[in-house]
Design a protein around this motif. Structure first.
Motif, PDB file in Angstrom:
ATOM      1  N   GLY A 134      -6.136  27.727   9.161  1.00 23.90           N
ATOM      2  CA  GLY A 134      -5.514  28.126  10.326  1.00 23.90           C
ATOM      3  C   GLY A 134      -3.978  27.577   9.816  1.00 23.90           C
ATOM      4  N   PHE A 135      -3.081  27.273  10.731  1.00 21.03           N
ATOM      5  CA  PHE A 135      -1.636  27.133  10.676  1.00 21.03           C
ATOM      6  C   PHE A 135      -1.285  26.367   9.099  1.00 21.03           C
ATOM      7  CE2 PHE A 135       2.046  24.841  10.942  1.00 21.03           C
ATOM      8  CZ  PHE A 135       3.213  25.760  11.119  1.00 21.03           C
ATOM      9  N   GLY A 136      -2.132  25.148   9.021  1.00 24.49           N
ATOM     10  CA  GLY A 136      -1.954  24.271   7.958  1.00 24.49           C
ATOM     11  C   GLY A 136      -2.107  24.619   6.783  1.00 24.49           C
ATOM     12  N   ILE A 137      -2.805  25.671   6.391  1.00 26.63           N
ATOM     13  CA  ILE A 137      -3.019  26.006   4.826  1.00 26.63           C
ATOM     14  C   ILE A 137      -2.724  27.579   4.818  1.00 26.63           C
ATOM     15  CG2 ILE A 137      -4.790  26.263   3.121  1.00 26.63           C
ATOM     16  CD1 ILE A 137      -6.221  23.994   4.260  1.00 26.63           C
ATOM     17  N   GLY A 138      -2.016  27.856   3.655  1.00 29.69           N
ATOM     18  CA  GLY A 138      -1.556  29.244   3.581  1.00 29.69           C
ATOM     19  C   GLY A 138      -2.379  30.032   2.769  1.00 29.69           C
ATOM     20  N   PRO A 139      -2.251  31.336   2.508  1.00 29.02           N
ATOM     21  CA  PRO A 139      -3.161  32.173   1.752  1.00 29.02           C
ATOM     22  C   PRO A 139      -3.745  31.719   0.539  1.00 29.02           C
ATOM     23  CG  PRO A 139      -1.336  33.332   2.913  1.00 29.02           C
ATOM     24  CD  PRO A 139      -0.932  31.931   2.819  1.00 29.02           C
ATOM     25  N   ASP A 140      -2.846  31.009  -0.134  1.00 33.77           N
ATOM     26  CA  ASP A 140      -3.020  30.538  -1.580  1.00 33.77           C
ATOM     27  C   ASP A 140      -3.973  29.130  -1.515  1.00 33.77           C
ATOM     28  OD1 ASP A 140      -1.111  28.716  -0.628  1.00 33.77           O
ATOM     29  OD2 ASP A 140       0.086  28.872  -2.266  1.00 33.77           O
ATOM     30  N   GLY A 141      -4.145  28.774  -0.331  1.00 28.66           N
ATOM     31  CA  GLY A 141      -5.281  27.655  -0.049  1.00 28.66           C
ATOM     32  C   GLY A 141      -4.423  26.183  -0.228  1.00 28.66           C
ATOM     33  N   ARG A 142      -3.038  26.357  -0.284  1.00 31.44           N
ATOM     34  CA  ARG A 142      -2.191  25.157  -0.485  1.00 31.44           C
ATOM     35  C   ARG A 142      -1.789  24.748   1.167  1.00 31.44           C
ATOM     36  NH1 ARG A 142       2.131  25.027  -4.871  1.00 31.44           N
ATOM     37  NH2 ARG A 142       2.225  22.828  -4.374  1.00 31.44           N
ATOM     38  N   TYR A 143      -1.494  23.561   1.342  1.00 40.74           N
ATOM     39  CA  TYR A 143      -0.802  23.328   2.593  1.00 40.74           C
ATOM     40  C   TYR A 143       0.571  23.720   2.846  1.00 40.74           C
ATOM     41  CZ  TYR A 143      -4.573  19.960   3.710  1.00 40.74           C
ATOM     42  OH  TYR A 143      -5.806  19.314   3.940  1.00 40.74           O
ATOM     43  N   SER A 194       0.822  -1.131  -0.097  1.00 38.03           N
ATOM     44  CA  SER A 194      -0.044   0.009   0.119  1.00 38.03           C
ATOM     45  C   SER A 194       0.762   1.085  -0.023  1.00 38.03           C
ATOM     46  CB  SER A 194      -0.912  -0.155   1.181  1.00 38.03           C
ATOM     47  OG  SER A 194      -1.753  -1.010   0.984  1.00 38.03           O
ATOM     48  N   PRO A 195       0.369   2.335  -0.380  1.00 36.68           N
ATOM     49  CA  PRO A 195       1.087   3.747  -0.700  1.00 36.68           C
ATOM     50  C   PRO A 195       1.283   4.124   0.869  1.00 36.68           C
ATOM     51  CG  PRO A 195      -1.109   3.799  -1.562  1.00 36.68           C
ATOM     52  CD  PRO A 195      -0.792   2.381  -1.139  1.00 36.68           C
ATOM     53  N   VAL A 196       2.339   5.104   0.802  1.00 35.48           N
ATOM     54  CA  VAL A 196       2.489   5.795   2.113  1.00 35.48           C
ATOM     55  C   VAL A 196       1.594   7.153   1.903  1.00 35.48           C
ATOM     56  CG1 VAL A 196       4.733   4.908   2.610  1.00 35.48           C
ATOM     57  CG2 VAL A 196       4.651   7.026   1.227  1.00 35.48           C
ATOM     58  N   PRO A 197       1.325   7.679   3.039  1.00 33.07           N
ATOM     59  CA  PRO A 197       0.404   9.095   2.807  1.00 33.07           C
ATOM     60  C   PRO A 197       1.417  10.095   1.986  1.00 33.07           C
ATOM     61  CG  PRO A 197       0.475   8.176   5.290  1.00 33.07           C
ATOM     62  CD  PRO A 197       1.394   7.281   4.531  1.00 33.07           C
ATOM     63  N   SER A 198       0.686  10.951   1.411  1.00 33.30           N
ATOM     64  CA  SER A 198       1.365  11.938   0.613  1.00 33.30           C
ATOM     65  C   SER A 198       1.609  13.223   1.678  1.00 33.30           C
ATOM     66  CB  SER A 198       0.600  12.635  -0.597  1.00 33.30           C
ATOM     67  OG  SER A 198      -0.749  13.343   0.092  1.00 33.30           O
ATOM     68  N   GLN A 199       2.582  14.024   1.340  1.00 35.01           N
ATOM     69  CA  GLN A 199       2.990  14.928   2.211  1.00 35.01           C
ATOM     70  C   GLN A 199       1.874  15.938   2.433  1.00 35.01           C
ATOM     71  OE1 GLN A 199       6.123  17.715   0.726  1.00 35.01           O
ATOM     72  NE2 GLN A 199       7.218  17.867   2.662  1.00 35.01           N
ATOM     73  N   CYS A 211       2.774  22.805   4.175  1.00 35.25           N
ATOM     74  CA  CYS A 211       4.045  21.615   4.147  1.00 35.25           C
ATOM     75  C   CYS A 211       4.332  21.578   2.813  1.00 35.25           C
ATOM     76  CB  CYS A 211       3.685  20.571   5.049  1.00 35.25           C
ATOM     77  SG  CYS A 211       1.971  19.509   4.112  1.00 35.25           S
ATOM     78  N   GLU A 212       3.608  21.727   1.767  1.00 33.08           N
ATOM     79  CA  GLU A 212       4.060  21.695   0.365  1.00 33.08           C
ATOM     80  C   GLU A 212       5.062  22.587  -0.129  1.00 33.08           C
ATOM     81  OE1 GLU A 212       0.371  21.907  -1.710  1.00 33.08           O
ATOM     82  OE2 GLU A 212      -0.430  19.913  -1.029  1.00 33.08           O
ATOM     83  N   ASP A 213       5.221  23.710   0.727  1.00 32.78           N
ATOM     84  CA  ASP A 213       6.098  24.697   0.307  1.00 32.78           C
ATOM     85  C   ASP A 213       7.553  24.274   0.432  1.00 32.78           C
ATOM     86  OD1 ASP A 213       8.191  26.738   0.316  1.00 32.78           O
ATOM     87  OD2 ASP A 213       6.603  28.133   1.267  1.00 32.78           O
ATOM     88  N   PRO A 214       8.469  23.986  -0.592  1.00 37.58           N
ATOM     89  CA  PRO A 214      10.005  23.599  -0.247  1.00 37.58           C
ATOM     90  C   PRO A 214      10.668  24.186   0.985  1.00 37.58           C
ATOM     91  CG  PRO A 214       9.309  24.068  -2.456  1.00 37.58           C
ATOM     92  CD  PRO A 214       8.463  24.729  -1.673  1.00 37.58           C
TER      93      PRO A 214
END
Length: 372
Positions: free
Chosen positions: A349-358, A331-336, A360-363
């Protein structure tokens, strides 16, 4: 044998029979569930030492009679609240072995999508309301679930709502405040709940006898106006008969019961525990009272099953567990992007930025934290 009926069940003679015959179908169901629990946990030990699982993993070997004796009497709508030793409770409640093993492997196909791990099994579909890592914290959740059942029946007039909740916890938990507070509340409101103490005599490395002023936990039930019962937790048939009455009382609206099941874990507290504190003679004594061996003997001696019947179940369960491992491994591991899901109540809140993306996806998300 039951040691005491300090607060006898209503409408039951004092000496009711603990050894009512079970049908062949019931016996084979009990055996299969206990074998599944044992084989699954043995495989978990193998996978942990091979590096397939991480963190703390607490196994249930030796205590199968408690899980099977209680949970196999429940309806699908009934709820179970567990502890950090929760794998077998999940299996008994019907959570597929694949989903439990995948959760232990931290995979997206796990019952919590890989975010709960060993100590936090949860399944809304099966009304498994969670494993809880801190002792005692699951008892208020179970009490709330029982209150929900009563509220639906009496306030919302859902006449068919007779759902029962089982709260599992260990002997070490019985010195915590939540335990006493919830016993009081459950008795006061006559909630449909059974408090199941899995007294395996040790709270990590602390002997129950050294930690409790009165080690007979079942006596605390009558102090709050509910039955307090002690039962041999190494005998699934004795556990089952006590569970029948306790669950029946709750379903009939007669209130809670405290059941102390004296059992024993065959392994250390966790797979990281070298288990050097317990007396080898004590371990040997309980190993000789293996609940699976006892049930197997009972089934054969009472002509409820043959050796061939039981070997067929053993083979079936081996295949189920092997399949669960293969499924989990592939089975696959969870995505970042899943990292912060179910962590913050406010999706912005903290988990999502102003652009609507998580975030943690920011390098650069982890920039400056390499030293942590």
């Amino acid at each position: 044998q039951i040691k005491s009926w300090l607060y006898p069940f209503p409408n039951k003679s004092f000496f009711f029979c603990l050894f009512q015959l079970i049908t062949k179908e019931e016996g084979l169901e009990l055996y299969e569930d206990m074998i599944l629990g044992r084989a699954f946990e043995d495989m978990c030990a193998q996978m942990y030492y091979r590096g397939k699982m991480f963190g703390f993993v607490h196994l249930y070997n030796g205590q199968e009679a408690v899980s099977t004796g209680f949970i196999k009497l429940l309806k699908q709508q009934d709820s179970v609240v567990s502890t950090y030793r929760d794998h077998v409770h999940a299996l008994s409640k019907g959570v597929p072995a694949r989903a439990v093993m995948s959760e232990l492997f931290g995979k997206t196909t796990g019952c919590c999508r890989g975010q709960g791990g060993s100590m936090h099994m949860f399944s809304r579909e099966h009304n498994l309301l969670g494993g809880f890592a801190f002792i005692g914290e699951g008892i208020p959740v179970a009490t709330g679930a029982a209150f929900t059942s009563k509220y639906k029946r009496e306030v919302l007039k859902e006449a068919d709502c007779d759902h029962v909740t089982l709260a599992f916890f260990g002997d070490g938990t019985c010195n915590n405040g939540q335990f006493f507070e919830c016993l009081n509340m459950a008795a006061l409101w006559k909630l449909p709940i059974v408090f199941v103490v899995e007294n395996n005599l040790w709270a990590i490395g602390m002997s129950h006898l050294r930690a409790t002023s009165d080690p007979q936990i079942y006596k605390k039930g009558p102090a709050f106006g509910m039955p307090g019962i002690h039962v041999d937790g190494m005998d699934v048939l004795k556990v089952r008969e006590v569970a029948k009455e306790a669950i029946g009382r709750a379903r009939r609206g007669e209130g809670p019961t405290l059941v102390e099941c004296e059992t024993y874990r065959f392994r250390g507290h966790s797979l990281a525990d070298p288990d050097e504190l317990r007396d080898p003679a004590e371990k040997a004594h309980y190993a000789a009272r293996d609940p699976i061996t006892a049930l197997k003997k009972y089934l054969i001696e009472n002509s409820l099953a043959s050796e061939a019947d039981l070997k067929a179940i053993d083979k079936k369960i081996d295949e189920v567990v092997e399949d669960a491992v293969e499924f989990a491994d592939e089975s696959p591991v969870p995505s970042q992007s899943q990292l912060l899901e179910n962590v913050f109540a406010d999706p912005k809140g903290f988990g999502i930025g102003p652009d609507g993306r998580y975030r943690c996806e920011d390098p650069k998300f982890t920039e400056g934290t390499a030293h942590v």
